[in-house]
Design a protein around this motif. Structure first.
Motif, PDB file in Angstrom:
ATOM      1  N   ARG A 187     -37.737  29.999  54.351  1.00 45.92           N
ATOM      2  CA  ARG A 187     -37.087  29.295  55.468  1.00 45.92           C
ATOM      3  C   ARG A 187     -37.261  27.784  55.320  1.00 45.92           C
ATOM      4  O   ARG A 187     -36.377  27.009  55.677  1.00 45.92           O
ATOM      5  N   GLN A 188     -38.408  27.366  54.792  1.00 41.52           N
ATOM      6  CA  GLN A 188     -38.657  25.935  54.607  1.00 41.52           C
ATOM      7  C   GLN A 188     -37.622  25.310  53.676  1.00 41.52           C
ATOM      8  O   GLN A 188     -37.245  24.152  53.847  1.00 41.52           O
ATOM      9  N   ILE A 200     -34.472  24.776  55.643  1.00 41.93           N
ATOM     10  CA  ILE A 200     -34.681  23.599  56.505  1.00 41.93           C
ATOM     11  C   ILE A 200     -34.494  22.313  55.689  1.00 41.93           C
ATOM     12  O   ILE A 200     -33.812  21.384  56.114  1.00 41.93           O
ATOM     13  N   ARG A 246     -43.208  15.507  53.529  1.00 38.53           N
ATOM     14  CA  ARG A 246     -42.059  14.634  53.759  1.00 38.53           C
ATOM     15  C   ARG A 246     -40.939  15.340  54.506  1.00 38.53           C
ATOM     16  O   ARG A 246     -39.978  14.730  54.940  1.00 38.53           O
ATOM     17  N   GLU A 247     -41.049  16.651  54.609  1.00 36.53           N
ATOM     18  CA  GLU A 247     -39.940  17.425  55.174  1.00 36.53           C
ATOM     19  C   GLU A 247     -40.152  17.752  56.641  1.00 36.53           C
ATOM     20  O   GLU A 247     -41.276  17.854  57.097  1.00 36.53           O
ATOM     21  N   PRO A 248     -39.043  17.965  57.364  1.00 39.04           N
ATOM     22  CA  PRO A 248     -39.181  18.406  58.754  1.00 39.04           C
ATOM     23  C   PRO A 248     -39.687  19.838  58.774  1.00 39.04           C
ATOM     24  O   PRO A 248     -38.986  20.755  58.362  1.00 39.04           O
ATOM     25  N   ALA A 249     -40.909  20.048  59.228  1.00 36.74           N
ATOM     26  CA  ALA A 249     -41.522  21.380  59.139  1.00 36.74           C
ATOM     27  C   ALA A 249     -41.208  22.265  60.335  1.00 36.74           C
ATOM     28  O   ALA A 249     -41.334  23.472  60.271  1.00 36.74           O
ATOM     29  N   GLN A 266     -32.170  30.472  60.465  1.00 37.63           N
ATOM     30  CA  GLN A 266     -32.537  29.960  59.136  1.00 37.63           C
ATOM     31  C   GLN A 266     -33.274  31.030  58.345  1.00 37.63           C
ATOM     32  O   GLN A 266     -33.091  31.171  57.132  1.00 37.63           O
ATOM     33  N   LYS A 283     -32.947  17.001  52.468  1.00 41.43           N
ATOM     34  CA  LYS A 283     -34.162  16.590  51.752  1.00 41.43           C
ATOM     35  C   LYS A 283     -34.258  17.261  50.382  1.00 41.43           C
ATOM     36  O   LYS A 283     -35.084  16.871  49.559  1.00 41.43           O
ATOM     37  N   ALA A 304     -31.491  19.506  56.091  1.00 41.05           N
ATOM     38  CA  ALA A 304     -31.868  18.125  56.422  1.00 41.05           C
ATOM     39  C   ALA A 304     -31.502  17.149  55.303  1.00 41.05           C
ATOM     40  O   ALA A 304     -31.720  15.949  55.433  1.00 41.05           O
ATOM     41  N   GLU A 342     -38.282  22.414  62.309  1.00 41.29           N
ATOM     42  CA  GLU A 342     -36.884  22.353  62.738  1.00 41.29           C
ATOM     43  C   GLU A 342     -36.527  23.589  63.547  1.00 41.29           C
ATOM     44  O   GLU A 342     -36.993  24.685  63.280  1.00 41.29           O
TER      45      GLU A 342
END
Lengths: 141, 77
Positions: free
Chosen positions: B33-34, B37, A134-137, B22, B43, B41, A139
């Motif tokens: 890093r994820q 991110i 679901r996440e922007p992987a 990041q 999320k 965002a 970016e």
């Protein structure tokens, strides 16, 4: 891709292999014995050994978000197993009742356990990958 | 915007701090890093300790980095 994602893909690969073995064996030995094909799913248990943290690496492999995702995915897996066990048990009892059987084949217990374990690990892997997905992987920095 | 949504100024603050990547921020606060991110965002809402660690990297009070929808602080998103 995190370690958990790699392990989940590995487990789904093992699931696919088990399914292929199961389906391939059906015409040869029948449905009941073809369940042995699911033995290939056991390869999924090697996932933590195949994908593991590198020694002496300072990189963070699992943080609070990874743990949260893993926890929710595990919950989904156990919920699926819960459903499999009780729905299967209900169906077997109703089937036995409808066919006037007083006894249930002891193999049914083994099959319930088998599919319960398949449900735990497969649903956990799918849920985990869906949550990461679901996440922007990609970016930008 | 959804009620009680957590927004943040991390992206702007990273660029104000020498275009910090990041990955660099992730290493400074001890996450992947994820996760950075996902936080940028909107999320993922970080834990309070992680939010404080991020604010400390930028040497700003936490309310300048994170904003809850409905608050009267400046937003970056």
């Amino acid at each position: 891709m995190s370690l958990e994602q790699k392990q989940s893909w590995f487990i789904l690969g093992a699931f696919a292999l088990g399914l292929i073995c199961f389906v391939a064996l059906i015409p040869v030995v029948g449905v009941k014995i073809a369940q042995a094909g699911w033995g290939a799913f056991g390869l999924g248990g090697l996932a933590p050994a195949v994908f593991r943290k590198k020694r002496n690496s300072a990189e963070v492999f699992m943080d609070e978000r990874d743990r949260m995702i893993a926890q929710r995915a595990s919950l989904a897996g156990f919920a699926a197993a819960y459903a499999v066990v009780f729905v299967a048990w209900g169906v077997i009892k109703l089937w036995a009742q409808a066919h006037g059987e007083n006894r249930i084949d002891v193999d049914a217990i083994g099959f319930i356990l088998l599919y319960m374990m398949i449900a735990v690990f497969t649903v956990r892997a799918i849920t985990l990958l869906a949550m990461y997905g679901r996440e922007p992987a990609h970016e930008s920095e | 915007m959804k009620a009680n949504e957590l927004t943040n100024a991390i992206r702007r603050l990273r660029f104000e701090h020498g275009e910090m990547t990041q990955q660099a921020l992730a290493q400074r606060v001890g996450v992947t890093r994820q996760t950075i991110i996902a936080i940028e965002a909107g999320k993922y809402a970080p834990s309070l300790p992680l939010a404080f660690r991020i604010a400390r990297v930028f040497d700003r009070p936490i309310e300048e980095v994170f904003h809850l929808d409905g608050s009267d602080t400046e937003r970056d998103t």
